[in-house]
Design an enzyme around this catalytic site. Structure first.
Site, mmCIF file in Angstrom:
data_model
loop_
_atom_site.group_PDB
_atom_site.id
_atom_site.type_symbol
_atom_site.label_atom_id
_atom_site.label_comp_id
_atom_site.label_asym_id
_atom_site.label_seq_id
_atom_site.Cartn_x
_atom_site.Cartn_y
_atom_site.Cartn_z
ATOM 1 N N SER A 336 42.716 37.075 42.429
ATOM 2 C CA SER A 336 42.704 38.483 42.831
ATOM 3 C C SER A 336 43.877 39.238 42.238
ATOM 4 O O SER A 336 45.008 38.753 42.215
ATOM 5 C CB SER A 336 42.748 38.595 44.357
ATOM 6 O OG SER A 336 42.773 39.953 44.749
ATOM 7 N N ASP A 337 43.582 40.432 41.761
ATOM 8 C CA ASP A 337 44.623 41.379 41.386
ATOM 9 C C ASP A 337 45.359 41.792 42.657
ATOM 10 O O ASP A 337 44.826 41.676 43.760
ATOM 11 C CB ASP A 337 43.970 42.594 40.717
ATOM 12 C CG ASP A 337 44.985 43.560 40.140
ATOM 13 O OD1 ASP A 337 46.079 43.111 39.781
ATOM 14 O OD2 ASP A 337 44.679 44.758 40.054
ATOM 15 N N LYS A 338 46.591 42.286 42.521
ATOM 16 C CA LYS A 338 47.373 42.660 43.698
ATOM 17 C C LYS A 338 47.233 44.137 44.037
ATOM 18 O O LYS A 338 46.741 44.493 45.119
ATOM 19 C CB LYS A 338 48.862 42.331 43.480
ATOM 20 C CG LYS A 338 49.766 42.800 44.635
ATOM 21 C CD LYS A 338 51.225 42.561 44.353
ATOM 22 C CE LYS A 338 51.784 43.527 43.340
ATOM 23 N NZ LYS A 338 51.890 44.924 43.882
ATOM 24 N N THR A 634 39.044 39.292 40.321
ATOM 25 C CA THR A 634 39.040 40.738 40.502
ATOM 26 C C THR A 634 40.002 41.379 39.510
ATOM 27 O O THR A 634 40.983 40.763 39.085
ATOM 28 C CB THR A 634 39.455 41.143 41.930
ATOM 29 O OG1 THR A 634 40.874 40.952 42.087
ATOM 30 C CG2 THR A 634 38.724 40.313 42.971
ATOM 31 N N ASP A 636 41.147 45.561 37.530
ATOM 32 C CA ASP A 636 40.898 46.998 37.381
ATOM 33 C C ASP A 636 41.219 47.529 35.995
ATOM 34 O O ASP A 636 40.729 48.581 35.609
ATOM 35 C CB ASP A 636 41.673 47.803 38.416
ATOM 36 C CG ASP A 636 43.178 47.541 38.353
ATOM 37 O OD1 ASP A 636 43.621 46.775 37.472
ATOM 38 O OD2 ASP A 636 43.923 48.091 39.193
#
Length: 899
Positions: A336-338, A634, A636
């Site tokens: 996961s991205d933070k 994940t 963005d």
């Protein structure tokens, strides 16, 4: 000029390690830029400043690929044989099934891959350059290494640049590097081994100038830029098929071989041992092939997945590629991205440290609600003089504002400054105003902002900036008892404590100015400043993400954080989220030095990865997959795109995600919230359960039909059911009963199981037993009643009609067995799927039409039956239901049998 040749530059140059003069010398350029002749020569050698294009699959090709399946080949072969025999109804029914499955696959496949096109759209269209010692604007594709480019706020950077001269330069690089805040730039060289996010003297293609201006030199263009490297990675990344599709393809190939062997065997038996006509024998073989192939399975799989897509959309997870719905159910690790996913992406002041006290701040984001705590108790900031002075200083020396819109608090300006304004509102100073006379804007060279303000007739210089810079400028510190000499050791301790919690630090200082002072500059503010204290700011973790991570961990899913942010920040946020222990973490520079074996071990042992580049993220995904993990990721930014494309399930952010990440992903989160990933995993597991139930329901139909046909051929008797009747049974039970299983609610233990093994066969021991048991049961009942009634006065059409209805009734009652794989049929979910009861009603109506409608009697060679004859299908269905429930009760204690 050897450094700019297209081939020479493939390995890349460490431009960030060179001084400005060395860069100019290496590229044979200068402040006046290149001449027209030099530009033409370099354009020929280096190529245009654009990314290579790729070919998309045509719609026709995608449609034709829907027929590339061994089971479809067998059906097409059966259609050809029936056509040669001039059994046209059978031919058109078979071809209709083939075409329906192809159309469903074509329309549900999703959009064609557009990620590479999205990357190309990030490139700037034009650029301001200096050529022949004069400024001009050119098409960005004409840029060459050695060109001198001018940048200002709002410009999209057109190539990879080495900064030469900057003024207050800040660049938004989050899409490329994952850095959560705009980056302050410099011109001095940096170390060779730093990741792109730390190359502060570089500006990368596709990023945006948010503040300041600069003169820079083009060092890389087109495919050799950092953006171009990501483009190449995207082209090279192999897209993986889903576990279920791999299993179904394997099952299809095995079943096709079995069907062909059986067809050949029974054709031989019919020829050698029985006096079949060739036409009748061919029909028997076609009947066997049609009976053995689960024609409705591809359609039911697609429709079940499509229903899952709608269900996920209601929970903010938008699926772009249908098969990935099922893959979510087998995910064993989530990268996961933070920023914005695990955190709120809203900077929040969490602590204030003065020379006399430390305060903790409640609340999060830009909503000005939350107490200011001192020693665990709320305090009134107006009663804390030093706290009040510090808060008012950072509010006065500030250009951001917060406001309410549609009932929600919004912020305009720099996120860090927005956090300081919110702190002021929480302190009760929302009506505070200060008359600004002059200012020095923040500049990366000086690392502070200062303003000259007038308050109550007096003039003050307010300053905020980097703590290490302000402690240099201040010789005194303010305490409740008055100003004293600076205590460097105390402030170092305070800074270390706040930094350990991942907080970004802003220091504040103040100085009373002369009443005649009307302007300020770096000379007159850089001395005699009084240090007020520190503010600790962080992007806080989402509360719902904490619960979602716990849910994933309970489900046996390992959650790992992969971010472009700094190591200390990542560890602190990870500790809040229960990812890792707050101590163990790996930085991008460490990953850079690891070979694949070392990274594979590090990926298994660590849960936090910071300062990660696109290549690092891609290698992490591959390392976990090499360990047999089903990996979701994940992201963005464009830096996430290669990893998203390689991951088994790529998850893009719908709000702040770039078009590149959305196009490279299988799923888009409408709310950018990690909790939606956990919800999607739950939905994915439910969908996989329902697919298994559908498979367990459909295959006994084919098994029973195959048993009836094989027994008839071996006995040398007239076929109890014809090919077209088999197709009717398969399709009506699939589109009614099997489809209703797509709407089954979640099992109670769906999120307490361990992730399923992606290599486990689709038909485990329990499935093979159940399919064999039910196939024999339904097939035996059908054949037995057909043979028994055949000794009476029934004609062949009536006998076949009764046989078909026994097959259908067996499946109808078996549906309720399948709704619970392990538990009894009358369980907690019995009345929760109303579609199942509706499907039963539709099926009964279809069978009445099949039995009594004259056109059906003519097309499908059936005949009306008496009311008394319905007792055979009814009795057969009840026998199937009762015996399967008894079987479930007998073997329920052997839990391993249900694997």
């Amino acid at each position: 000029m050897a450094g700019i040749n297209k081939d020479d530059r493939k390995s890349g140059n460490a431009w960030h390690t060179l001084s400005v003069d060395s860069t100019l010398e290496k590229l044979s350029s200068g402040d006046g830029g290149l001449s027209d002749e030099e530009v033409r020569d370099r354009l020929d050698r280096a190529g245009a400043n654009r990314l290579p294009e790729s070919e998309d699959r045509s719609a026709l090709k995608r449609f034709l690929l829907q027929f590339h399946n061994v089971l479809i080949y067998v059906l097409i072969g059966a259609a050809v044989i029936t056509a040669l025999l001039e059994h046209w109804i059978d031919t058109w029914m078979i071809l209709a099934v083939v075409m329906i499955n192809a159309l469903i696959g074509f329309f549900q496949e999703g959009k064609a891959e557009k990620a590479l096109e999205s990357i190309r759209e990030m490139l700037s269209l034009s650029a301001k350059v200096i050529r022949n010692s004069r400024q001009q604007e050119i098409d960005a594709e004409e840029l060459v290494p050695g060109d001198v480019v001018l940048l200002e706020s709002g410009d999209r950077i057109p190539a990879d640049l080495r900064l030469m001269d900057i003024h207050n330069m800040r660049v938004e690089e989050s899409a490329l590097t994952g850095e959560s805040v705009a980056v302050d730039k410099q011109v001095d060289p940096v170390d060779a081994d730093v990741v792109p996010a730390d190359r502060r003297n570089m500006a990368f293609s596709g990023t945006t100038v948010v503040q300041g201006r600069a003169k820079a030199m083009v060092v890389e263009t087109g495919a050799n830029t950092e953006l171009g490297k990501i483009n190449r990675m995207m082209e090279d990344v192999e897209e993986l098929t889903t576990p279920l599709l791999r299993q179904v393809n394997s099952f299809g190939k095995t079943l096709s071989v079995v069907i062909l062997i059986l067809a050949a065997l029974f054709f031989t038996v019919g020829t050698v041992f029985h006096d079949y006509e060739v036409v009748d024998l061919f029909l028997a073989v076609v009947s066997l092939a049609v009976a053995a192939i689960p024609q409705g399975l591809p359609a039911i799989m697609s429709i079940t997945l499509a229903i899952g897509v709608q269900s996920m959309a209601r929970r903010n997870a938008v699926i772009r590629r249908l098969p990935s719905v099922e893959t979510l159910g087998s995910v064993s690790v989530i990268l996961s991205d933070k920023t914005g996913t695990l955190t709120k992406n809203e900077m929040t002041a969490r602590a204030v440290a003065t020379a006399d006290a430390t305060y903790e701040i409640e609340g999060s984001g830009y909503n000005p609600e939350g107490n200011i705590m001192k020693n665990g108790q709320p305090v009134d900031a107006g009663g804390e003089p030093l706290l009040e002075e510090l808060v008012k200083t950072v509010m006065a020396c500030n250009d951001a504002r917060i406001y309410q819109q549609d009932g929600k608090w919004e912020m305009s300006g720099d996120p860090t400054e927005g956090a300081l304004v919110t702190l002021g509102y929480k302190a009760g100073f929302d009506s505070y105003e200060s008359d600004r006379i002059d200012q020095i804007p923040f500049e990366s060279e000086h690392q502070y902002m200062a303003t000259l303000n007038k308050e109550n007739g007096d003039r003050y210089i307010f300053m905020k900036g980097a703590p290490e810079r302000l402690t240099e400028l201040c010789s005194r510190q303010r305490t409740v008892g008055g100003d004293t000499d600076m205590d460097p050791s105390y402030w170092e301790k305070m800074m270390d404590q706040q930094a350990e919690q991942g907080r970004r630090l802003i220091a504040a200082a103040i100085k009373k100015a002369d009443d005649k002072t009307s302007e300020i500059n770096h000379e007159n503010v850089g001395s005699d400043m009084v240090f007020l204290g520190l503010v600790g700011i962080i992007d806080p973790a989402r509360p719902e993400a904490v619960e979602a991570i716990r849910s994933c961990q309970d489900a046996g899913i390992n959650v790992k954080m992969v971010t472009g942010d700094h190591l200390v920040t990542a560890k602190a946020i990870g500790l809040q989220l229960n990812i890792g222990n707050g101590k163990k973490a790996i930085s991008g520079s460490e990953v850079e030095k690891m070979d694949d074996g070392e990274l594979r071990r590090a990926a298994a042992d660590n849960d936090i990865f910071a300062r990660a580049s696109p290549e690092h993220k891609l290698r992490l995904v591959k390392s976990l997959q090499a360990d047999g993990k089903i990996c979701a990721m994940t992201g963005d930014g464009v830096n996430d795109a290669p990893g998203l494309k390689r991951a088994d399930v790529g998850v893009a952010m719908g709000i702040k995600g770039t078009e590149v990440t959305k196009d490279a992903s299988e799923m888009v989160l409408a709310d950018d919230n990690f909790a939606s990933v956990a919800n999607a995993v739950e939905e994915g597991r439910t969908i996989y359960d329902n697919l298994r139930k559908a498979i367990l329901f459909i295959l006994p139909t084919n098994g029973a039909e195959s048993i009836v046909i094989m027994a008839a051929v071996l006995a040398g008797m007239t076929l109890p059911i014809t090919p077209v009747q088999i197709l009717w049974v398969n399709m009506v039970t699939a589109v009614t009963l099997a489809l209703s299983l797509s709407f089954e609610p979640s099992e109670s233990d769906v999120m307490s199981r361990q992730p399923r093994n992606p290599d486990s066969p689709i038909l485990g021991g329990f499935f093979i037993w159940r399919i064999t048991f039910v196939s024999t049961l339904i097939g035996g009942l059908t054949l037995g009643v057909y043979m028994w009634l055949g000794e009476s006065s029934y004609d062949i059409e009536t006998l076949r009609t009764i046989a078909v209805n026994i097959l259908v009734a067996g499946q109808l009652f078996y549906l309720f067995n399948c709704r619970q794989l392990k538990g009894p049929a009358f369980g907690r979910n019995f009345f929760r799927n109303r579609v199942a009861f509706g499907a039963v009603g539709v099926l009964v109506a279809l069978q009445l039409i099949f039995t009594y409608a004259p056109f059906m009697n003519r097309w499908l060679e059936t005949g009306p039956i008496d009311l008394f004859d319905w007792m055979y299908p009814l009795a057969g269905g009840l026998i199937v239901f009762c015996l399967v429930e008894l079987e479930k009760w007998i073997i329920a204690s052997d839990s391993g049998f249900f694997s």
